[in-house]
Scaffold this motif. Structure first.
Motif, PDB file in Angstrom:
ATOM      1  N   GLN A   1      -8.280  -2.320   5.710  1.00 45.27           N
ATOM      2  CA  GLN A   1      -8.836  -0.950   5.562  1.00 45.27           C
ATOM      3  C   GLN A   1      -7.812  -0.390   6.629  1.00 45.27           C
ATOM      4  OE1 GLN A   1     -11.905  -0.228   3.314  1.00 45.27           O
ATOM      5  NE2 GLN A   1     -11.090   1.447   4.207  1.00 45.27           N
ATOM      6  N   ALA A   2      -8.047  -0.348   7.603  1.00 42.50           N
ATOM      7  CA  ALA A   2      -7.399  -0.112   9.150  1.00 42.50           C
ATOM      8  C   ALA A   2      -5.916   0.351   8.065  1.00 42.50           C
ATOM      9  CB  ALA A   2      -7.228  -1.293  10.034  1.00 42.50           C
ATOM     10  N   LYS A   3      -5.129  -0.614   8.137  1.00 42.67           N
ATOM     11  CA  LYS A   3      -4.601   0.166   7.092  1.00 42.67           C
ATOM     12  C   LYS A   3      -4.447   1.794   5.760  1.00 42.67           C
ATOM     13  CE  LYS A   3      -0.294  -0.893   8.354  1.00 42.67           C
ATOM     14  NZ  LYS A   3       0.687   0.083   9.133  1.00 42.67           N
ATOM     15  N   TRP A   4      -5.384   1.346   5.379  1.00 39.82           N
ATOM     16  CA  TRP A   4      -5.671   2.279   4.554  1.00 39.82           C
ATOM     17  C   TRP A   4      -6.158   3.452   4.999  1.00 39.82           C
ATOM     18  CZ3 TRP A   4      -5.616   2.915  -1.025  1.00 39.82           C
ATOM     19  CH2 TRP A   4      -6.314   4.244  -1.596  1.00 39.82           C
ATOM     20  N   ASN A   5      -7.186   3.212   6.340  1.00 41.60           N
ATOM     21  CA  ASN A   5      -7.033   4.386   6.811  1.00 41.60           C
ATOM     22  C   ASN A   5      -5.800   5.457   7.806  1.00 41.60           C
ATOM     23  OD1 ASN A   5     -10.007   4.367   5.952  1.00 41.60           O
ATOM     24  ND2 ASN A   5     -10.344   3.043   7.709  1.00 41.60           N
ATOM     25  N   GLU A   6      -5.267   4.138   8.206  1.00 39.82           N
ATOM     26  CA  GLU A   6      -4.098   4.881   8.340  1.00 39.82           C
ATOM     27  C   GLU A   6      -3.331   6.039   7.267  1.00 39.82           C
ATOM     28  OE1 GLU A   6      -0.132   2.559  10.265  1.00 39.82           O
ATOM     29  OE2 GLU A   6      -1.830   1.695  10.901  1.00 39.82           O
ATOM     30  N   LEU A   7      -2.766   5.200   6.625  1.00 39.60           N
ATOM     31  CA  LEU A   7      -2.249   5.705   5.729  1.00 39.60           C
ATOM     32  C   LEU A   7      -2.809   7.432   4.726  1.00 39.60           C
ATOM     33  CD1 LEU A   7      -0.213   2.570   3.870  1.00 39.60           C
ATOM     34  CD2 LEU A   7       0.420   4.111   5.239  1.00 39.60           C
ATOM     35  N   SER A   8      -4.160   7.482   4.863  1.00 39.49           N
ATOM     36  CA  SER A   8      -4.870   8.416   3.692  1.00 39.49           C
ATOM     37  C   SER A   8      -5.026   8.887   4.974  1.00 39.49           C
ATOM     38  CB  SER A   8      -6.328   7.593   3.107  1.00 39.49           C
ATOM     39  OG  SER A   8      -6.663   7.317   4.506  1.00 39.49           O
ATOM     40  N   GLY A   9      -4.800   8.596   5.953  1.00 36.73           N
ATOM     41  CA  GLY A   9      -5.819  10.248   7.257  1.00 36.73           C
ATOM     42  C   GLY A   9      -6.702  10.144   7.231  1.00 36.73           C
ATOM     43  N   SER A  10      -7.232   9.360   6.849  1.00 33.41           N
ATOM     44  CA  SER A  10      -8.440   9.412   6.838  1.00 33.41           C
ATOM     45  C   SER A  10      -9.569   8.669   8.452  1.00 33.41           C
ATOM     46  CB  SER A  10      -9.581   8.819   5.444  1.00 33.41           C
ATOM     47  OG  SER A  10      -9.344   7.200   5.612  1.00 33.41           O
TER      48      SER A  10
ATOM     49  N   MET B   1       0.918  -1.501   0.058  1.00 31.62           N
ATOM     50  CA  MET B   1       0.067  -0.159   0.192  1.00 31.62           C
ATOM     51  C   MET B   1       0.985   1.312   0.365  1.00 31.62           C
ATOM     52  SD  MET B   1      -3.456   0.110   2.650  1.00 31.62           S
ATOM     53  CE  MET B   1      -4.441  -1.349   2.396  1.00 31.62           C
ATOM     54  N   TYR B   2       0.525   2.711  -0.734  1.00 25.93           N
ATOM     55  CA  TYR B   2       0.809   3.792  -0.909  1.00 25.93           C
ATOM     56  C   TYR B   2       0.499   4.972  -0.193  1.00 25.93           C
ATOM     57  CZ  TYR B   2       3.678   1.024  -3.619  1.00 25.93           C
ATOM     58  OH  TYR B   2       4.461  -0.435  -4.675  1.00 25.93           O
ATOM     59  N   PHE B   3       1.485   5.511   0.889  1.00 16.12           N
ATOM     60  CA  PHE B   3       0.904   6.177   1.157  1.00 16.12           C
ATOM     61  C   PHE B   3       0.279   7.662   0.572  1.00 16.12           C
ATOM     62  CE2 PHE B   3       1.514  11.132   3.582  1.00 16.12           C
ATOM     63  CZ  PHE B   3       1.463  10.588   4.448  1.00 16.12           C
ATOM     64  N   ALA B   4      -1.229   8.142   0.571  1.00 15.26           N
ATOM     65  CA  ALA B   4      -1.503   9.295   0.046  1.00 15.26           C
ATOM     66  C   ALA B   4      -2.124   8.657  -1.519  1.00 15.26           C
ATOM     67  CB  ALA B   4      -0.961  10.132   0.166  1.00 15.26           C
ATOM     68  N   ASP B   5      -2.523   7.069  -1.655  1.00 12.61           N
ATOM     69  CA  ASP B   5      -2.818   6.786  -3.331  1.00 12.61           C
ATOM     70  C   ASP B   5      -3.592   6.937  -3.353  1.00 12.61           C
ATOM     71  OD1 ASP B   5      -2.708   5.380  -5.308  1.00 12.61           O
ATOM     72  OD2 ASP B   5      -1.899   3.464  -3.773  1.00 12.61           O
ATOM     73  N   HIS B   6      -4.262   6.915  -4.423  1.00 11.27           N
ATOM     74  CA  HIS B   6      -6.285   6.935  -4.519  1.00 11.27           C
ATOM     75  C   HIS B   6      -7.019   6.633  -4.695  1.00 11.27           C
ATOM     76  CE1 HIS B   6      -6.120   4.112  -7.895  1.00 11.27           C
ATOM     77  NE2 HIS B   6      -4.818   4.391  -8.070  1.00 11.27           N
TER      78      HIS B   6
END
Length: 67
Positions: A58-67, A6-11
């Motif tokens: 989903q938790a990792k996505w939320n962490e990386l996207s800041g949401s 996963m990449y930080f601030a991905d789309h």
């Protein structure tokens, strides 16, 4: 061997990357739909793992996207 990334601030939509020796794919966390693919990559195990680990993804996505 295949990697999950996963990449930080991905789309959007929230997704993970499957990285193989000969290609890569992007997979939507919620539906496990493949939204992008380049080259050849073995997805079966990655999709099975994704299905079992949606909450973690989903938790990792939320962490990386800041949401």
């Amino acid at each position: 061997s295949t990697e999950i990334a996963m990449y930080f601030a991905d789309h959007n939509p929230p997704h993970f990357h499957v990285l193989g020796r000969d290609g890569a794919a992007q997979v939507v966390i919620e539906t496990l739909d493949v939204i992008a693919m380049s080259g050849r990559v073995e997805l079966r195990e990655a999709l099975e793992w994704g299905a079992e680990n949606k909450a973690l993804l989903q938790a990792k996505w939320n962490e990386l996207s800041g949401s």
